[in-house]
Scaffold this active site. Structure first.
Site, PDB file in Angstrom:
ATOM      1  N   ASP A   1       9.780  13.538   8.768  1.00  0.00           N
ATOM      2  CA  ASP A   1       9.979  13.384   7.837  1.00  0.00           C
ATOM      3  C   ASP A   1      10.813  12.962   6.943  1.00  0.00           C
ATOM      4  O   ASP A   1      12.331  13.583   7.253  1.00  0.00           O
ATOM      5  CB  ASP A   1       9.068  14.880   7.358  1.00  0.00           C
TER       6      ASP A   1
ATOM      7  N   TYR B   1       4.579   3.215  -7.909  1.00  0.00           N
ATOM      8  CA  TYR B   1       4.967   2.670  -6.917  1.00  0.00           C
ATOM      9  C   TYR B   1       6.166   1.413  -6.999  1.00  0.00           C
ATOM     10  O   TYR B   1       7.235   1.214  -6.301  1.00  0.00           O
ATOM     11  CB  TYR B   1       3.502   1.866  -6.447  1.00  0.00           C
TER      12      TYR B   1
HETATM   13  N1  LIG Z   1       0.754  -3.663   3.525  1.00  0.00           N
HETATM   14  C1  LIG Z   1       1.310  -4.467   2.295  1.00  0.00           C
HETATM   15  O1  LIG Z   1       1.074  -4.941   2.282  1.00  0.00           O
HETATM   16  C2  LIG Z   1       2.796  -3.778   1.221  1.00  0.00           C
HETATM   17  C3  LIG Z   1       3.205  -5.325   0.307  1.00  0.00           C
HETATM   18  C4  LIG Z   1       3.664  -4.453  -0.127  1.00  0.00           C
HETATM   19  C5  LIG Z   1       5.305  -4.503   0.129  1.00  0.00           C
HETATM   20  N2  LIG Z   1       4.885  -3.219   1.443  1.00  0.00           N
HETATM   21  C6  LIG Z   1       5.064  -1.428   1.727  1.00  0.00           C
HETATM   22  O2  LIG Z   1       5.959  -2.469   3.380  1.00  0.00           O
HETATM   23  C7  LIG Z   1       5.500  -0.890   3.992  1.00  0.00           C
HETATM   24  C8  LIG Z   1       5.007  -0.553   4.769  1.00  0.00           C
HETATM   25  O3  LIG Z   1       3.709  -0.170   4.560  1.00  0.00           O
HETATM   26  P1  LIG Z   1       2.177  -0.259   5.099  1.00  0.00           P
HETATM   27  O4  LIG Z   1       1.394  -0.925   4.259  1.00  0.00           O
HETATM   28  O5  LIG Z   1       2.089  -0.437   7.068  1.00  0.00           O
HETATM   29  O6  LIG Z   1       2.354   0.962   5.025  1.00  0.00           O
HETATM   30  P2  LIG Z   1       1.848   2.550   5.858  1.00  0.00           P
HETATM   31  O7  LIG Z   1       0.497   3.182   5.177  1.00  0.00           O
HETATM   32  O8  LIG Z   1       0.224   1.637   7.176  1.00  0.00           O
HETATM   33  O9  LIG Z   1       2.762   2.978   7.007  1.00  0.00           O
HETATM   34  C9  LIG Z   1       3.335   4.336   6.086  1.00  0.00           C
HETATM   35  C10 LIG Z   1       4.154   4.454   7.230  1.00  0.00           C
HETATM   36  O10 LIG Z   1       5.433   5.431   6.618  1.00  0.00           O
HETATM   37  C11 LIG Z   1       5.196   6.600   6.639  1.00  0.00           C
HETATM   38  N3  LIG Z   1       5.619   7.606   6.272  1.00  0.00           N
HETATM   39  C12 LIG Z   1       5.571   8.035   4.819  1.00  0.00           C
HETATM   40  N4  LIG Z   1       6.563   8.781   4.147  1.00  0.00           N
HETATM   41  C13 LIG Z   1       6.661   9.198   5.484  1.00  0.00           C
HETATM   42  C14 LIG Z   1       8.297  10.147   5.498  1.00  0.00           C
HETATM   43  N5  LIG Z   1       8.270  10.813   3.536  1.00  0.00           N
HETATM   44  N6  LIG Z   1       8.540   9.776   6.290  1.00  0.00           N
HETATM   45  C15 LIG Z   1       8.666   9.407   7.500  1.00  0.00           C
HETATM   46  N7  LIG Z   1       7.205   8.658   7.655  1.00  0.00           N
HETATM   47  C16 LIG Z   1       6.765   8.863   7.244  1.00  0.00           C
HETATM   48  C17 LIG Z   1       3.482   6.922   7.097  1.00  0.00           C
HETATM   49  O11 LIG Z   1       2.950   8.074   7.651  1.00  0.00           O
HETATM   50  C18 LIG Z   1       3.475   5.196   8.066  1.00  0.00           C
HETATM   51  O12 LIG Z   1       3.204   5.547   9.056  1.00  0.00           O
HETATM   52  C19 LIG Z   1       5.679   0.150   2.899  1.00  0.00           C
HETATM   53  O13 LIG Z   1       7.268   0.624   2.553  1.00  0.00           O
HETATM   54  C20 LIG Z   1       4.805  -0.558   1.366  1.00  0.00           C
HETATM   55  O14 LIG Z   1       4.914  -0.208  -0.138  1.00  0.00           O
HETATM   56  C21 LIG Z   1       3.627  -2.663   1.991  1.00  0.00           C
END
Ligand SMILES: NC(=O)c1ccc[n+]([C@@H]2O[C@H](COP(=O)([O-])OP(=O)(O)OC[C@H]3O[C@@H](n4cnc5c(N)ncnc54)[C@H](O)[C@@H]3O)[C@@H](O)[C@H]2O)c1
Length: 266
Positions: A51, A136
């Protein structure tokens, strides 16, 4: 094979798994870190489970890395009790550990929600003041500022990827403008990881959608040339839009702007 050692945080998530598949076998070392278990595909990969709210785990994850791709975090609106640890504290821990470990480049997964309260009629570039649309979005502005400070003060290359809507395919009318395909997301990350030294760059993570209203002058510098266009889905999605006066229709951030919206002056 490229000589880089690359860390992806949040590697077990949706974007992380997409990047993992696309980049597998490409680098001397690809380290996949998440609090969920990530599976290695190739002998040049390592998985690390922990984490990032714990500074010691962040230090272990960044050790001996050249490039950090920071995806880990809560990817949508949530209470402060979640946003503060996962998007603020964890980002501080990871970036600070990266600096201390001599990482040369930070690629930060930011979001269009950093500018979500811009009016949809406006085309938004990278120079305008931020207008976050949610807790966010504020956390993404924080991560952007932190990355920029590491670029300015410590000379670490930093890229903000202001990602739009990462989906298999666009799902509503807004995403005809904001969609990024899996293929384009992987290409964007690859460019941000591998481009020659760029100091600082901002690129909207969006496909070549003809309705896109975000401009990214730094995309060419990084070599990002998206291939996909959401327009091919327009026929079936055109109807899936909120009423015109709904904040979800009036601002770039869509439904995030409508959440908890309580202004009485409009
Ligand atoms: N999916 C989208 O459309 C989108 C759009 C804009 C920005 N983002 C950004 O891209 C990134 C990835 O997005 P995603 O859609 O793959 O999200 P997701 O939730 O599928 O993946 C995020 C991952 O981060 C891990 N995580 C969260 N907090 C953690 C911590 N404290 N320690 C260790 N691991 C941790 C979770 O276990 C998860 O596997 C994020 O930062 C999100 O804000 C995504």
């Amino acid at each position: 094979m490229n000589d880089l050692r690359v860390l992806i945080t949040g590697a077990a998530g949706g974007i992380g798994r997409c990047l993992h598949r696309a980049l597998s076998g490409r680098y001397r070392l690809l380290r996949l870190a998440d609090r969920a278990v990530a599976t290695c595909l190739h002998p040049s990969e390592q998985a690390l489970t922990g984490d990032f709210t714990e500074a010691a785990f962040a230090a272990r994850a960044v050790a001996d890395m050249d490039v950090l791709v920071h995806l880990a975090g809560m990817p949508k609106e949530a209470p402060w009790e979640t946003i503060l640890p996962d998007n603020i504290v964890a980002t501080v821990n990871v970036f600070e550990a990266a600096r201390a470990a001599g990482v040369q480049r930070i690629v930060f997964a930011s979001s269009n929600h950093a500018i979500g309260f811009r009016a949809v009629e406006e085309t938004v570039g990278i120079g305008e003041p931020v207008r976050p649309d949610s807790r966010y979005g504020v956390s993404k502005v924080f991560g952007e500022a932190l990355a920029r400070m590491y670029a300015d003060k410590y000379g670490i290359d930093a890229a903000w990827l202001r990602i739009g809507s990462f989906r298999e395919r666009p799902e509503d009318a807004r995403q005809l403008a904001t969609w990024i395909s899996h293929r384009d997301m992987a290409a964007l990350a690859r460019c941000a990881i591998e481009a020659p030294p760029y100091g600082f760059a901002v690129v909207y993570g969006v496909s070549a959608n003809r309705r896109a209203r975000w401009t990214s002058p730094d995309a060419a510098r990084l070599g990002y040339a998206p291939q996909d266009d959401a327009e091919e889905y327009a026929g079936e999605l055109e109807m899936l839009r909120p009423a015109p006066r709904d904040p979800a229709a009036r601002f770039h951030g869509g439904a995030y702007c409508a959440m908890e919206y309580a202004r009485r002056d409009d």
